[in-house]
Design a protein around this motif. Structure first.
Motif, PDB file in Angstrom:
ATOM      1  N   LEU A   1     -34.253 -23.427  87.913  1.00  0.00           N
ATOM      2  CA  LEU A   1     -33.667 -23.288  86.579  1.00  0.00           C
ATOM      3  C   LEU A   1     -34.254 -22.064  85.908  1.00  0.00           C
ATOM      4  O   LEU A   1     -35.477 -21.911  85.830  1.00  0.00           O
TER       5      LEU A   1
ATOM      6  N   THR B   1     -23.360 -20.780  86.742  1.00  0.00           N
ATOM      7  CA  THR B   1     -24.286 -21.875  86.451  1.00  0.00           C
ATOM      8  C   THR B   1     -23.958 -22.451  85.075  1.00  0.00           C
ATOM      9  O   THR B   1     -22.954 -22.088  84.458  1.00  0.00           O
TER      10      THR B   1
ATOM     11  N   ILE C   1     -30.072 -30.078  86.942  1.00  0.00           N
ATOM     12  CA  ILE C   1     -29.963 -28.743  87.531  1.00  0.00           C
ATOM     13  C   ILE C   1     -30.907 -28.612  88.731  1.00  0.00           C
ATOM     14  O   ILE C   1     -30.530 -28.124  89.803  1.00  0.00           O
TER      15      ILE C   1
END
Length: 347
Positions: free
Chosen positions: A225, A194, A218
């Motif tokens: 997140l 990520t 995101i």
């Protein structure tokens, strides 16, 4: 033979074939209001320079309550703020005034002390860049009747020109995600797969908006997140070095994506990244919310967002000179994608 006596306005007037009042208006920048022709003003200024004439600013301040000084307060002298300062200096001198540029180190007390000092010099106007407490500074200026404007920092009480950090961060994050996808990363599958947001101060609107833009991108891509993905407590270089080092140890390597918030944080991160082998650097897609031309010469590609410093300053002058009410004007940043893979053969 060296001249023993300085040129006066009357000497300049005689050489220019103009009145002393016309010369004074040309030299103090009020010639437009007096409807004096630009060619006349430029000829007078040229003659004054040739003769080595300079206005006594303290005498001017006593006589007119105007010093000819315009101040810029910046947090520090990184590339972005230095670019702001250079454009500001050019704009002030183009108006036949004298720029005063001061770094306050993101210290609220220093900001207020500096404004107090500038008051004693009958400062004509103050430009605040990245101020910590904008509303309090605006009140201080209003009480002293000092025209002022904020750059890179919104203020509820005065006109402001800021970069659209949220949109810029969203665009940069999407670019990093796209690079990760092209590398075959299954985004969100593990803590390493990520993007992490590194640097900045969430107490400041610029960082808050960049965090918001980062989060938007995101969430849109993976739907969630983790709070650990955002490391934003300070712009300090040493802290940036320590933070990327700690993240590396925690993850067992670099994350597959890295959003670096400002060129100063980038410099701090590079102290650690420069020690890593090529293969590890190649496996991480990076982006920086600032523009560093030398970044194109790095061993690994970095996407960058460039803030338009010239437009920010020029729009700030327009707001100040038109006596704009409190507004927040947004300036869109520019994306500079990293060079293609062919530029990094062997990485």
């Amino acid at each position: 033979m060296k001249k023993l006596q300085k040129e006066t306005i009357y000497d300049i007037a005689q050489k220019a074939g103009s009145s002393a009042s016309t010369v004074s208006a040309a030299l103090n920048g009020t010639w437009k209001k007096r409807r004096i022709a630009r060619a006349t003003a430029e000829r007078i200024i040229a003659i004054a320079r040739e003769q080595g004439y300079s206005t006594n600013l303290q005498a001017r301040a006593l006589r007119t309550s105007r010093s000819g000084l315009v101040a810029l307060l910046v947090p520090e002298y990184n590339r972005f703020f230095s670019s702001i300062a250079q454009t500001f200096s050019d704009e002030v001198r183009a108006r036949n005034q004298c720029p005063v540029i001061i770094s306050t180190g993101r210290d609220t007390e220093k900001e207020h002390e500096t404004v107090s000092d500038l008051m004693s010099w009958s400062i004509d106007a103050i430009f605040f860049v990245g101020a910590v407490a904008p509303d309090e500074l605006s009140k201080q200026c209003q009480n002293a009747e000092i025209p002022h404007v904020f750059v890179d920092q919104p203020c509820d009480l005065a006109p402001s020109v800021v970069t659209d950090s949220r949109t810029g961060a969203r665009i940069l994050t999407r670019e990093i995600l796209s690079s990760m996808t092209k590398r075959g990363v299954r985004i969100g599958e593990t803590p390493r797969d990520t993007i992490y947001f590194l640097g900045g101060d969430r107490r400041l609107p610029s960082t808050r908006n960049r965090v918001a833009g980062f989060s938007d991108a995101i969430y849109a891509h993976v739907g969630h997140l983790d709070a650990k993905q955002i490391i934003a407590e300070t712009y300090d270089l040493d802290v940036a070095t320590a933070s990327i080092s700690a993240l590396y140890r925690e993850l067992g390597g670099l994350p597959r994506g890295l959003f670096i918030n400002s060129d100063s944080v980038f410099e701090g991160a590079l102290r650690f990244l420069a020690k890593l082998p090529e293969a590890e650097l190649a496996a991480c897609s990076m982006g920086c919310f600032d523009y560093e031309p030398l970044g194109q010469l790095l061993r690994f590609p970095v996407h960058m967002v460039r803030q338009r410093h010239k437009m920010l300053v020029q729009r700030a002058f327009t707001l100040l000179e038109t006596k704009s009410p409190p507004v927040i004007e947004m300036v869109q940043p520019e994306l500079y994608p990293a060079p293609g893979p062919s530029a990094f053969d062997g990485v």
